[in-house]
Scaffold this active site. Structure first.
Site, PDB file in Angstrom:
ATOM      1  N   ASP A  28       2.612   6.608  -4.391  1.00 44.20           N
ATOM      2  CA  ASP A  28       1.573   6.158  -5.241  1.00 44.20           C
ATOM      3  C   ASP A  28       0.192   6.733  -5.524  1.00 44.20           C
ATOM      4  O   ASP A  28      -0.173   7.212  -4.665  1.00 44.20           O
ATOM      5  CB  ASP A  28       1.543   4.489  -4.676  1.00 44.20           C
ATOM      6  CG  ASP A  28       2.314   3.486  -4.774  1.00 44.20           C
ATOM      7  OD1 ASP A  28       3.738   3.941  -5.297  1.00 44.20           O
ATOM      8  OD2 ASP A  28       2.264   2.434  -4.692  1.00 44.20           O
ATOM      9  N   ASP A  29      -0.200   6.495  -6.459  1.00 42.01           N
ATOM     10  CA  ASP A  29      -1.792   6.593  -6.909  1.00 42.01           C
ATOM     11  C   ASP A  29      -2.236   7.780  -7.163  1.00 42.01           C
ATOM     12  O   ASP A  29      -3.341   8.332  -7.366  1.00 42.01           O
ATOM     13  CB  ASP A  29      -2.447   6.006  -5.632  1.00 42.01           C
ATOM     14  CG  ASP A  29      -2.383   4.651  -5.307  1.00 42.01           C
ATOM     15  OD1 ASP A  29      -1.801   3.911  -6.219  1.00 42.01           O
ATOM     16  OD2 ASP A  29      -2.713   4.336  -4.138  1.00 42.01           O
ATOM     17  N   HIS A  79       2.074   2.424 -12.752  1.00 42.84           N
ATOM     18  CA  HIS A  79       1.393   1.700 -11.746  1.00 42.84           C
ATOM     19  C   HIS A  79       0.099   1.343 -12.128  1.00 42.84           C
ATOM     20  O   HIS A  79      -1.070   1.331 -11.440  1.00 42.84           O
ATOM     21  CB  HIS A  79       1.206   2.682 -10.538  1.00 42.84           C
ATOM     22  CG  HIS A  79       0.824   2.179  -9.462  1.00 42.84           C
ATOM     23  ND1 HIS A  79       1.245   1.193  -8.624  1.00 42.84           N
ATOM     24  CD2 HIS A  79      -0.131   2.595  -8.454  1.00 42.84           C
ATOM     25  CE1 HIS A  79       0.766   0.915  -7.500  1.00 42.84           C
ATOM     26  NE2 HIS A  79      -0.227   1.767  -7.107  1.00 42.84           N
ATOM     27  N   HIS A  83      -5.709   0.888 -11.605  1.00 42.92           N
ATOM     28  CA  HIS A  83      -5.171   0.270 -10.407  1.00 42.92           C
ATOM     29  C   HIS A  83      -6.024  -1.037 -10.111  1.00 42.92           C
ATOM     30  O   HIS A  83      -6.635  -1.119  -8.924  1.00 42.92           O
ATOM     31  CB  HIS A  83      -5.453   1.329  -9.241  1.00 42.92           C
ATOM     32  CG  HIS A  83      -4.600   1.049  -7.993  1.00 42.92           C
ATOM     33  ND1 HIS A  83      -5.225   0.348  -6.766  1.00 42.92           N
ATOM     34  CD2 HIS A  83      -3.539   1.595  -7.636  1.00 42.92           C
ATOM     35  CE1 HIS A  83      -4.276   0.557  -6.015  1.00 42.92           C
ATOM     36  NE2 HIS A  83      -3.163   1.082  -6.345  1.00 42.92           N
ATOM     37  N   HIS A 175       1.851   7.238  -0.150  1.00 44.32           N
ATOM     38  CA  HIS A 175       0.764   7.445  -1.059  1.00 44.32           C
ATOM     39  C   HIS A 175       0.526   9.238  -1.317  1.00 44.32           C
ATOM     40  O   HIS A 175       0.265   9.617   0.033  1.00 44.32           O
ATOM     41  CB  HIS A 175      -0.575   6.563  -0.956  1.00 44.32           C
ATOM     42  CG  HIS A 175      -0.264   5.316  -0.742  1.00 44.32           C
ATOM     43  ND1 HIS A 175       0.712   4.542  -0.239  1.00 44.32           N
ATOM     44  CD2 HIS A 175      -0.606   4.405  -1.997  1.00 44.32           C
ATOM     45  CE1 HIS A 175       0.464   3.270  -0.492  1.00 44.32           C
ATOM     46  NE2 HIS A 175      -0.320   3.147  -1.580  1.00 44.32           N
TER      47      HIS A 175
END
Length: 216
Positions: A28-29, A79, A83, A175
């Site tokens: 993620d991210d 995603h 965020h 992540h």
């Protein structure tokens, strides 16, 4: 993750069991110029694939890196664009824009439209579900939340908690964006090596869904 939705298998898949011995690593991210290339190196050497839940505005900063992820056979999922906590959106229009703008960004940069979605912070509500259904997304969770890699709890903690929770068909959360992700990189190296030695295929979330006989 909201309590009302945590146990709904149609909304928040964490184990996607099929006839083949396989797991899906997700990150993620990103994309992140330091850590995303390290993840790519790990999976290139192992001959495996992963899924990256990228933030739209990060993709606009590093479009070539996002393209490289797809060129190497990995998957990018939605995603959101910035965020946010989606349940705190000021309006349905803001809520939808976060998802729609990320969808457009992924498609424009990579040439491939995303098919799965992960809500930031696992924070979502009925409005989120309705919007993602408009895109025919599968909402994806994680089978190793106790690994807490985003809190940088130590390599051993990330590794051990992931192994404790792992079953055939697990979707594993890590992540590669924000902050120092060196602990995650080291833990993932260990896990990828061990799981491939144990005969697990490392596949994308979409590939895992295609293999599914049950989803929980």
């Amino acid at each position: 993750m909201t309590a009302a939705n945590a146990n709904d298998p149609n909304i928040h898949a964490v184990h996607i069991k099929g006839d083949r011995k396989a797991v899906a690593f997700t990150f993620d991210d990103g994309p992140n110029p330091i850590y995303t290339p390290q993840v790519l190196d790990i999976f290139r050497q192992a001959g495996g694939k992963a899924t990256f839940y990228m933030i739209g505005e990060h993709m606009t900063q590093y479009p070539e890196l996002a393209k490289k992820v797809v060129e190497e056979g990995h998957e990018i999922g939605n995603h959101t664009y910035t965020h946010p906590m989606l349940t705190k959106s000021n309006s349905t229009a803001d809520h939808r824009q976060e998802i729609d703008k990320a969808h457009e960004t992924i498609t424009e940069i990579t040439g491939q439209a995303p098919t799965t979605f992960r809500a930031p912070y696992f924070d979502f509500n009925e409005e989120t579900v309705a919007i993602t259904q408009e895109f025919n997304y599968k909402m994806i969770g994680a089978g190793n939340p106790e690994a807490l890699d985003w809190e940088m709890p130590g390599v051993d903690h990330i590794y051990t908690k992931t192994k404790e929770s792992l079953v055939n068909g697990s979707v594993l959360l890590f992540h590669d964006g924000y902050n120092d992700r060196s602990q995650t990189i080291e833990a993932v190296k260990m896990l990828v090596k061990e799981l491939t030695e144990e005969g697990y295929e490392l596949v994308t979330v979409s590939e895992l869904l295609k293999l599914a006989t049950t989803t929980t």
